[in-house]
Motif scaffolding. Structure first.
Motif, mmCIF file in Angstrom:
data_model
loop_
_atom_site.group_PDB
_atom_site.id
_atom_site.type_symbol
_atom_site.label_atom_id
_atom_site.label_comp_id
_atom_site.label_asym_id
_atom_site.label_seq_id
_atom_site.Cartn_x
_atom_site.Cartn_y
_atom_site.Cartn_z
ATOM 1 N N UNK A 102 0.712 -1.179 -0.037
ATOM 2 C CA UNK A 102 -0.116 -0.238 0.044
ATOM 3 C C UNK A 102 0.925 1.233 0.074
ATOM 4 N N UNK A 103 2.143 1.176 -0.151
ATOM 5 C CA UNK A 103 2.880 2.108 -0.074
ATOM 6 C C UNK A 103 3.988 2.399 1.084
ATOM 7 N N UNK A 104 4.588 3.466 1.523
ATOM 8 C CA UNK A 104 5.546 3.561 2.529
ATOM 9 C C UNK A 104 4.956 3.595 3.773
ATOM 10 N N UNK A 105 5.253 2.946 4.735
ATOM 11 C CA UNK A 105 4.623 2.933 6.212
ATOM 12 C C UNK A 105 5.812 3.160 7.135
ATOM 13 N N UNK A 106 5.767 4.124 8.064
ATOM 14 C CA UNK A 106 6.722 4.538 8.755
ATOM 15 C C UNK A 106 6.091 3.958 10.061
ATOM 16 N N UNK A 107 7.085 3.124 10.915
ATOM 17 C CA UNK A 107 6.987 2.831 12.107
ATOM 18 C C UNK A 107 8.303 2.617 12.858
ATOM 19 N N UNK A 108 8.073 3.228 14.126
ATOM 20 C CA UNK A 108 9.392 3.212 14.740
ATOM 21 C C UNK A 108 9.164 1.931 15.730
ATOM 22 N N UNK A 109 10.656 1.450 16.073
ATOM 23 C CA UNK A 109 10.925 0.161 16.727
ATOM 24 C C UNK A 109 9.972 0.394 18.064
ATOM 25 N N UNK A 110 10.164 1.321 18.878
ATOM 26 C CA UNK A 110 9.528 1.300 20.209
ATOM 27 C C UNK A 110 7.972 1.196 20.134
ATOM 28 N N UNK A 111 7.395 1.600 18.992
ATOM 29 C CA UNK A 111 5.754 1.442 18.453
ATOM 30 C C UNK A 111 5.634 -0.110 18.600
ATOM 31 N N UNK A 112 6.346 -0.813 17.712
ATOM 32 C CA UNK A 112 6.134 -2.196 17.433
ATOM 33 C C UNK A 112 6.496 -2.809 18.839
ATOM 34 N N UNK A 113 7.376 -2.723 19.306
ATOM 35 C CA UNK A 113 7.607 -3.386 20.802
ATOM 36 C C UNK A 113 6.670 -3.127 21.708
ATOM 37 N N UNK A 114 6.114 -1.682 21.881
ATOM 38 C CA UNK A 114 4.894 -1.519 22.869
ATOM 39 C C UNK A 114 3.617 -2.284 22.525
ATOM 40 N N UNK A 115 3.574 -2.177 21.090
ATOM 41 C CA UNK A 115 2.039 -2.920 20.720
ATOM 42 C C UNK A 115 2.384 -4.293 20.701
ATOM 43 N N UNK A 116 3.400 -4.972 20.739
ATOM 44 C CA UNK A 116 3.537 -6.264 20.814
ATOM 45 C C UNK A 116 3.458 -6.716 22.268
ATOM 46 N N UNK A 117 4.113 -5.991 23.134
ATOM 47 C CA UNK A 117 3.685 -5.908 24.518
ATOM 48 C C UNK A 117 2.387 -5.908 24.847
ATOM 49 N N UNK A 118 1.700 -4.956 24.451
ATOM 50 C CA UNK A 118 0.337 -4.830 24.798
ATOM 51 C C UNK A 118 -0.598 -5.934 24.434
#
Length: 166
Positions: free
Chosen positions: A25-41
């Protein structure tokens, strides 16, 4: 001296910059901490009587871990690599990065990586940080209102820490 400045710059850049992944769908920006925090949740879940995930402030605790002087570079690299591996698995399964998935897709992604030895170990580490945030002292910006302690009817030991040491 230049090498030391360069390392500092690289460390700060790694924490502050977002990683970008190309999706269908194009370029998606995601920070490492966002990914980690969502995984934790996603790993913590939503238990009826337990403190809500936001009360734990596990994201802030993980940020502290990732910048703490006593945490080894290899441990920090392993945690961050886990976010990258999680995104790679999400891309294989759904052609989207982890934070772009629905809750159900994220659960399936976590289940998929849990079948791998690295995935099982990484999930264990992420849950360890969640439970440290649940049970830790509020001086570290975690366990808001001592909600984890109240939930478990825990009385803190004395003396309690007076300040955060980095």
């Amino acid at each position: 001296m230049i090498l030391k400045k360069r390392r500092t710059f690289l460390k700060l850049s790694a924490l502050g910059l977002s990683s970008c992944l190309l999706t269908s769908t194009g370029l998606v920006a995601s920070s490492t901490i966002d990914t980690l925090a969502l995984a934790q949740q996603d790993l913590y879940g939503d238990f009826k009587d337990a403190p809500k995930f936001d009360e734990l402030n596990a994201r802030a605790y993980l940020s502290l871990i990732l910048t703490h002087t006593r945490v080894s570079e290899s441990a920090i690299r392993y945690i961050k690599n886990g976010a990258r591996w999680l995104d790679e698995e999400a891309m294989l399964l759904y052609k989207k990065v982890y934070i772009s998935l629905s809750f159900k897709e994220r659960q399936k992604t976590l289940k998929s990586i849990s079948k791998e030895e690295w995935g099982e170990e990484w999930i264990y580490e992420m849950l360890s940080f969640v439970y440290e945030a649940l049970l830790g002292d509020t001086i570290y910006g975690i366990n808001k209102n001592e909600s984890g302690w109240k939930w478990l009817h825990h009385a803190s030991g004395l003396p309690r820490p007076k300040k955060v040491l980095l």
